[in-house]
Design a protein around this motif. Structure first.
Motif, PDB file in Angstrom:
ATOM      1  N   LEU A  63      42.483  50.547  31.416  1.00 64.36           N
ATOM      2  CA  LEU A  63      40.917  50.124  31.256  1.00 64.36           C
ATOM      3  C   LEU A  63      40.557  50.517  29.873  1.00 64.36           C
ATOM      4  N   SER A  64      40.764  51.687  29.403  1.00 69.55           N
ATOM      5  CA  SER A  64      40.195  52.234  28.028  1.00 69.55           C
ATOM      6  C   SER A  64      40.888  51.384  26.774  1.00 69.55           C
ATOM      7  N   LEU A  65      42.187  51.103  27.288  1.00 73.84           N
ATOM      8  CA  LEU A  65      42.751  50.408  26.164  1.00 73.84           C
ATOM      9  C   LEU A  65      42.233  49.102  25.945  1.00 73.84           C
ATOM     10  N   CYS A  66      41.966  48.508  27.291  1.00 70.74           N
ATOM     11  CA  CYS A  66      41.151  47.058  26.983  1.00 70.74           C
ATOM     12  C   CYS A  66      39.811  47.131  26.221  1.00 70.74           C
ATOM     13  N   TYR A  67      39.273  48.251  26.472  1.00 71.55           N
ATOM     14  CA  TYR A  67      37.854  48.463  25.807  1.00 71.55           C
ATOM     15  C   TYR A  67      38.250  48.598  24.396  1.00 71.55           C
ATOM     16  N   GLU A  68      39.237  49.317  23.946  1.00 75.52           N
ATOM     17  CA  GLU A  68      39.623  49.372  22.363  1.00 75.52           C
ATOM     18  C   GLU A  68      40.112  48.066  21.972  1.00 75.52           C
ATOM     19  N   ILE A 123      24.715  46.211  30.844  1.00 77.50           N
ATOM     20  CA  ILE A 123      25.448  47.413  30.696  1.00 77.50           C
ATOM     21  C   ILE A 123      25.689  48.032  32.052  1.00 77.50           C
ATOM     22  N   GLY A 124      24.887  47.898  33.086  1.00 78.99           N
ATOM     23  CA  GLY A 124      25.333  48.173  34.442  1.00 78.99           C
ATOM     24  C   GLY A 124      26.663  47.668  34.878  1.00 78.99           C
ATOM     25  N   PHE A 125      27.125  46.576  34.654  1.00 78.68           N
ATOM     26  CA  PHE A 125      28.195  46.064  34.870  1.00 78.68           C
ATOM     27  C   PHE A 125      29.357  46.707  34.156  1.00 78.68           C
ATOM     28  N   LEU A 126      29.378  46.899  32.831  1.00 79.02           N
ATOM     29  CA  LEU A 126      30.608  47.900  32.231  1.00 79.02           C
ATOM     30  C   LEU A 126      30.565  49.346  32.878  1.00 79.02           C
ATOM     31  N   ARG A 127      29.265  49.762  33.175  1.00 75.09           N
ATOM     32  CA  ARG A 127      29.122  51.101  33.697  1.00 75.09           C
ATOM     33  C   ARG A 127      29.824  50.991  34.958  1.00 75.09           C
ATOM     34  N   PHE A 128      29.646  50.348  35.885  1.00 76.26           N
ATOM     35  CA  PHE A 128      30.506  49.996  37.118  1.00 76.26           C
ATOM     36  C   PHE A 128      31.807  50.090  37.017  1.00 76.26           C
ATOM     37  N   CYS A 129      32.462  49.303  36.036  1.00 70.30           N
ATOM     38  CA  CYS A 129      33.817  49.094  35.980  1.00 70.30           C
ATOM     39  C   CYS A 129      34.462  50.557  35.614  1.00 70.30           C
ATOM     40  N   LYS A 130      33.892  51.081  34.625  1.00 70.17           N
ATOM     41  CA  LYS A 130      34.308  52.690  34.308  1.00 70.17           C
ATOM     42  C   LYS A 130      34.148  53.497  35.414  1.00 70.17           C
ATOM     43  N   GLN A 131      33.081  53.601  36.071  1.00 68.71           N
ATOM     44  CA  GLN A 131      32.868  54.588  37.303  1.00 68.71           C
ATOM     45  C   GLN A 131      33.936  54.295  38.202  1.00 68.71           C
ATOM     46  N   ALA A 132      33.895  53.139  38.533  1.00 70.80           N
ATOM     47  CA  ALA A 132      35.048  52.781  39.712  1.00 70.80           C
ATOM     48  C   ALA A 132      36.422  53.192  39.237  1.00 70.80           C
ATOM     49  N   THR A 133      36.914  53.034  38.079  1.00 65.28           N
ATOM     50  CA  THR A 133      38.082  53.622  37.606  1.00 65.28           C
ATOM     51  C   THR A 133      38.099  55.138  37.438  1.00 65.28           C
ATOM     52  N   LEU A 134      37.151  55.733  36.993  1.00 65.93           N
ATOM     53  CA  LEU A 134      37.064  57.246  36.773  1.00 65.93           C
ATOM     54  C   LEU A 134      37.018  57.957  38.378  1.00 65.93           C
ATOM     55  N   GLN A 135      36.310  57.346  39.315  1.00 66.40           N
ATOM     56  CA  GLN A 135      36.516  57.704  40.490  1.00 66.40           C
ATOM     57  C   GLN A 135      37.933  57.856  41.199  1.00 66.40           C
ATOM     58  N   PHE A 136      38.729  57.077  40.737  1.00 71.25           N
ATOM     59  CA  PHE A 136      40.141  56.907  41.372  1.00 71.25           C
ATOM     60  C   PHE A 136      40.787  58.207  40.541  1.00 71.25           C
TER      61      PHE A 136
END
Length: 418
Positions: A130-135, A170-183
């Protein structure tokens, strides 16, 4: 001792004993006064299984390690290649870990400890993809400038039917990162819990009994991984047009198939074990439970699959794009097809920087801390002396061949940046 062969002998007259069906691979030996079935070694215990799996594993290691080396040699875009190298390491870790587990197959509990290492790294790979897609898209602030305020398209295929009428924020992007980080947190915790439960005899693969830890670990893992996968789907759904130049479908399919295919294979084998299709092994020298047998088949399959994964990942995350960028940046005659070879000190330094988990900690703080909920991150790469600013700036620095680059991560207000 009575040995049963393929020819059935008639029972003696007046005897109440019955003769079992012919089974060349079983013998009957007295054990505490009662006969017990003893199976001969199965395929997983043979030298052939170890040799076949070893061939696929070492071939996959050679292919992927060469690819990692070439990325580090042509380390022209650290922001992206950092995540690519981390993703590529999944092949050596998965392959070698599974092969070792197969070599120690007759040790009934070893596979759990080997699997713990594999499980922890797969969560790391999800985050890095996911971080690569962000970059690729230039960071959070660049993504927000493209999708902010647009209506979320309702689609049952991508699970956005419940988001009808909402817009990207911004809440949408925050959810995507949070859902990934929780894993990234839940998966290692479940792996550690599995080891602890194993020590106390409360965990066995395929045991869905309510008194066994396997049932609860599986439920928690399924919820966590489903949430992470849903977040990745949502992110791709929102940015698929922006990501199209980077062949996201192939990359997404490869990363997801390596991680989730192995999980569902394990689940299928656990179900087959529960149905009695995978028996336990008893022989004169070893005794292996059904769960370990199922895990052994899983390890053998992964060993073979990693060879094909190495070939596919080599194509999905090619280093040639970055080799061309390195040539353009040097603008000098090269000594080979991919420009001047970076010195080994530079390659080792790049590898050390690549595997540094500091960015994950920083990202977790940014995405979960209330103080940064309305800020987006923007990374910049500057050449020369460190740049200072009085605003919100988090800096990470690393050296690459040809000079020193300083990577700065700025926190920009999501309300004021546009």
């Amino acid at each position: 001792m009575i040995v049963v062969t393929g020819v059935m002998s008639a029972p003696e007259l007046g005897s109440s004993a019955t003769t079992p069906a012919a089974a060349p691979n079983f013998s009957w030996m007295p054990n505490d006064g009662s006969p017990t079935a003893v199976e001969q070694p199965i395929f997983l215990m043979t030298t052939a299984a170890q040799a076949i799996s070893g061939f696929f594993v070492w071939t996959a290691l050679l292919i992927t390690c060469h690819q990692i080396y070439m990325h580090l040699r042509c380390y022209s875009c650290p922001n992206e290649q950092r995540y690519i190298v981390r993703i590529l390491f999944i092949v050596p870790i998965y392959a070698f870990d599974s092969w070792l587990s197969l070599l120690f197959f007759t040790n009934d509990q070893y596979y759990v400890y080997f699997g713990t290492v594999r499980d922890c790294y797969e969560a790391f790979v999800i985050y890095n993809f996911l971080s690569l897609c962000y970059e690729y898209l230039g960071g959070e602030s660049s993504i927000m400038s493209e999708i902010r305020g647009k209506s979320i398209e309702s689609s049952c295929m991508y699970g956005t039917c419940c988001l009808w009428g909402k817009t990207y924020s911004i809440g949408f992007l925050r959810f995507c990162k949070q859902a990934t980080l929780q894993f990234c947190v839940v998966k290692p915790l479940m792996a550690i819990s599995t080891v602890i439960l194993q020590v106390f005899g409360k965990y066995r693969d395929g045991d869905f009994d309510v008194t066994s830890g396997y049932l609860y670990v599986t439920i928690i893992y399924n919820i966590s991984v489903s949430l992470a996968l849903y977040a990745l789907f949502l992110f791709y759904f929102a940015t698929r047009e922006l990501l199209s130049p980077y062949s996201p479908v192939l990359k997404f399919f490869m990363v997801k198939s390596v991680i989730f295919l192995s999980f569902w294979q394990g689940m299928l084998l656990a179900i087959l074990e529960k149905c009695g299709a995978i028996p336990k092994i008893h022989s004169a020298n070893v005794s292996v439970g059904e769960g370990t047998v199922a895990a052994g088949y899983q390890d053998f399959i992964i060993c073979v699959e990693m060879f094909f994964a190495a070939l596919a990942l080599r194509h999905a995350f090619t280093y040639k794009v970055y080799a061309d960028k390195r040539l353009d940046a040097q603008a000098v005659p090269s000594y080979g097809p991919y420009g001047r070879c970076a010195p080994m000190k530079s390659i080792s330094s790049s590898l050390k920087e690549t595997m540094n988990p500091h960015d994950i900690v920083q990202d977790a703080i940014h995405n979960f801390s209330p103080a940064y909920q309305q800020y987006t991150q923007q990374s910049t790469l500057e050449h020369g002396p460190p740049w200072r600013n009085g605003g919100h700036v988090i800096s990470r620095s690393h050296s690459v061949s040809g000079g020193r680059d300083n990577e700065k991560t700025l926190l920009l207000s999501s309300d004021d940046e546009f």
